[in-house]
Design an enzyme around this catalytic site. Structure first.
Site, short mmCIF file in Angstrom:
data_model
loop_
_atom_site.label_atom_id
_atom_site.label_comp_id
_atom_site.label_asym_id
_atom_site.label_seq_id
_atom_site.Cartn_x
_atom_site.Cartn_y
_atom_site.Cartn_z
N LYS A 1 -6.79 8.56 -8.24
CA LYS A 1 -7.79 7.50 -8.41
C LYS A 1 -9.18 8.11 -8.60
O LYS A 1 -9.95 7.68 -9.47
CB LYS A 1 -7.79 6.55 -7.22
CG LYS A 1 -6.49 5.78 -7.01
CD LYS A 1 -6.23 4.77 -8.12
CE LYS A 1 -4.98 3.96 -7.90
NZ LYS A 1 -4.58 3.20 -9.11
N SER B 1 -9.26 2.36 -5.78
CA SER B 1 -8.89 2.07 -4.39
C SER B 1 -9.96 2.57 -3.44
O SER B 1 -10.64 3.57 -3.72
CB SER B 1 -7.57 2.79 -4.10
OG SER B 1 -7.35 2.88 -2.71
N TYR C 1 -2.00 10.77 -4.42
CA TYR C 1 -2.17 9.43 -4.98
C TYR C 1 -3.65 9.09 -5.07
O TYR C 1 -4.17 8.68 -6.11
CB TYR C 1 -1.43 8.39 -4.11
CG TYR C 1 -2.03 7.01 -4.20
CD1 TYR C 1 -1.80 6.20 -5.32
CD2 TYR C 1 -2.87 6.52 -3.19
CE1 TYR C 1 -2.40 4.95 -5.42
CE2 TYR C 1 -3.45 5.27 -3.28
CZ TYR C 1 -3.21 4.48 -4.40
OH TYR C 1 -3.82 3.26 -4.49
C1 UD1 Z 1 -2.75 2.68 2.44
C2 UD1 Z 1 -3.12 3.97 1.81
C3 UD1 Z 1 -4.17 3.74 0.78
C4 UD1 Z 1 -3.69 2.74 -0.25
C5 UD1 Z 1 -3.30 1.45 0.46
C6 UD1 Z 1 -2.69 0.46 -0.48
C7 UD1 Z 1 -2.70 5.65 3.58
C8 UD1 Z 1 -3.32 6.67 4.47
N1 UD1 Z 1 -3.54 4.92 2.81
O1 UD1 Z 1 -3.88 2.18 3.14
O2 UD1 Z 1 -4.50 4.94 0.14
O3 UD1 Z 1 -4.68 2.49 -1.20
O4 UD1 Z 1 -2.35 1.73 1.49
O5 UD1 Z 1 -2.67 -0.80 0.13
O6 UD1 Z 1 -1.49 5.49 3.55
N2 UD1 Z 1 0.51 0.23 10.09
C9 UD1 Z 1 1.29 0.11 11.23
N3 UD1 Z 1 2.64 0.01 11.08
C10 UD1 Z 1 3.25 0.04 9.86
C11 UD1 Z 1 2.45 0.17 8.70
C12 UD1 Z 1 1.07 0.27 8.84
O7 UD1 Z 1 0.78 0.08 12.34
O8 UD1 Z 1 4.49 -0.02 9.80
C13 UD1 Z 1 -0.95 0.32 10.24
C14 UD1 Z 1 -1.53 1.62 9.70
O9 UD1 Z 1 -1.53 2.60 10.69
C15 UD1 Z 1 -2.93 1.18 9.30
C16 UD1 Z 1 -2.78 -0.30 8.94
O10 UD1 Z 1 -1.53 -0.71 9.48
O11 UD1 Z 1 -3.77 1.27 10.38
C17 UD1 Z 1 -2.75 -0.53 7.45
O12 UD1 Z 1 -1.80 0.35 6.87
P1 UD1 Z 1 -1.37 0.25 5.34
O13 UD1 Z 1 -0.99 -1.14 5.01
O14 UD1 Z 1 -0.37 1.33 5.08
O15 UD1 Z 1 -2.72 0.53 4.55
P2 UD1 Z 1 -3.76 1.76 4.64
O16 UD1 Z 1 -3.21 2.89 5.40
O17 UD1 Z 1 -5.07 1.21 5.04
#
Ligand code: UD1
Length: 345
Positions: A158, A129, A154
């Site tokens: 990795k 990842s 997690y």
């Molecule tokens: C997350 C994990 C990462 C993992 C990946 C799997 C964290 C810090 N990182 O990545 O280790 O490999 O998922 O796909 O959790 N967001 C919102 N509202 C929501 C959900 C997300 O605004 O309800 C935003 C988050 O703040 C972020 C973006 O969407 O900026 C992407 O979030 P997410 O899909 O959870 O992925 P990552 O955080 O990039």
């Protein structure tokens, strides 16, 4: 090749199983069903047009893992390669239960590597990842970055598994290992028959948005709109799961043509998309506005990161082909046809 796919009933695993079969490989699945439903299998079989060999157990059971390899070899159907997806993957849960994550993700991998060594299986593709780049690597992330680290247990599993696989490969003759660092996998098979089916309330953005779209959740909370990005919301490199699946097939083919090698590859598009841009793309796919509010930042989130995918482009002859609109259209097809995910048995 005859390929053992661990976690083959999961989101990325199931799409990769189809891509492997389409490319002419034989596939054997092992899955514990801790995080996947058995009802994915008949759908995979229908899409593949053939029956699949599936073993339901947890790879942490070293005896069962060894027996799987031994029985396959004895039947004259030993594995040529392993693609290792199996593992726990919820970031928040891993912070709350680090012991569970280290025990499960490392234990299963050690059973697997031990069985591979014992039974002479020398090709491994590992599901890593972008989280291994930690919070210090410059953007775009490049595989040359040496200081792998992650903010969650997690992510640390990795980092550790990349290291363990590298060390084992270094002392095991003929081993060829590809460490595939995924950016943010989303989308679904264009048939709408398989897709992402998280248990409980989704933590990740795309499944959250699609559950809002289908009416299971009331509204999206955007975690922070005061980041130093184009529209203030975080930017990520979203990659269609079909492109990701094709990346595994490309990695396997590449390994086949190599001498002993262990190599990391970023699998991403090379572009960042903001939370609001993804939301608006999904609105286009669904054909209606989706409710959202802006909330505070989520602890641990980085403002923006995306892949330098040049190495995978050049060495694997692979690049992403699907757009953000494709990702949304396919996610919506899956979610609208299966509002509650895969059926319970
Ligand atoms: C997350 C994990 C990462 C993992 C990946 C799997 C964290 C810090 N990182 O990545 O280790 O490999 O998922 O796909 O959790 N967001 C919102 N509202 C929501 C959900 C997300 O605004 O309800 C935003 C988050 O703040 C972020 C973006 O969407 O900026 C992407 O979030 P997410 O899909 O959870 O992925 P990552 O955080 O990039």
């Amino acid at each position: 090749m005859r390929v053992l796919v661990t976690g083959g009933a999961g989101f990325i695993g199931s799409h990769t199983v189809l891509a492997l079969i389409e490319a002419g490989h034989e596939v054997v699945i092992v899955d514990s069903y801790i995080n996947a439903k058995p009802s994915v299998i008949p759908r995979l079989e229908a899409l593949a047009g053939k029956e699949l060999e599936v073993h339901a157990f947890d790879l942490c059971d070293a005896e069962k893992t060894d027996a799987l390899f031994a029985n396959a070899a004895q039947a004259g159907a030993g594995f040529d390669a392993v693609i290792h997806f199996a593992g726990l993957k919820a970031v928040g849960e891993s912070v709350a239960k680090p012991g569970l994550y280290y025990t499960n993700n490392l234990g299963s991998t050690l059973s697997l590597l031990t069985a591979m060594q014992k039974h002479g299986v020398t090709r491994l593709v590992f599901s890593s990842s972008a989280t291994v780049y930690g919070d210090k690597a410059p953007v775009p992330y490049n595989e040359e970055w040496d200081f792998l680290n992650s903010s969650s247990p997690y992510g640390q599993t990795k980092v550790m598994i990349e290291r363990i696989a590298t060390d084992v490969a270094a002392v095991s003759e003929g081993w060829k290992v590809a460490l595939l660092r995924y950016f943010n996998p989303v989308g679904a098979h264009p048939s709408g028959q398989i897709g992402e089916d998280p248990s409980g309330i989704p933590n990740n953005l795309m499944p959250y948005i699609s559950q809002v779209a289908v009416g299971r959740l009331a509204q999206l909370t955007v975690h922070g709109a005061d980041y130093p990005t184009t529209d203030g919301t975080c930017e990520r490199d979203y990659i269609h799961v079909m492109d990701l699946a094709a990346g595994h097939v490309a990695a396997l083919n590449h390994l086949d043509a190599q001498e002993d090698v262990t190599r990391a590859y970023n699998l991403g598009s090379g572009t960042g998309t903001s939370v609001l841009d993804l939301l608006h793309a999904m609105e286009r796919a669904v054909g209606k506005p989706l409710p959202y509010v802006v909330g505070p930042r989520r602890a641990g989130d980085l403002p923006a990161f995306w892949a330098d995918a040049a190495r995978a482009n050049a060495e694997l002859d692979w690049r992403t082909e699907k757009s953000i609109d494709d990702m949304c259209a396919d996610t919506w097809r899956w979610q609208s046809q299966n509002p509650h995910g895969f059926p319970e048995e």
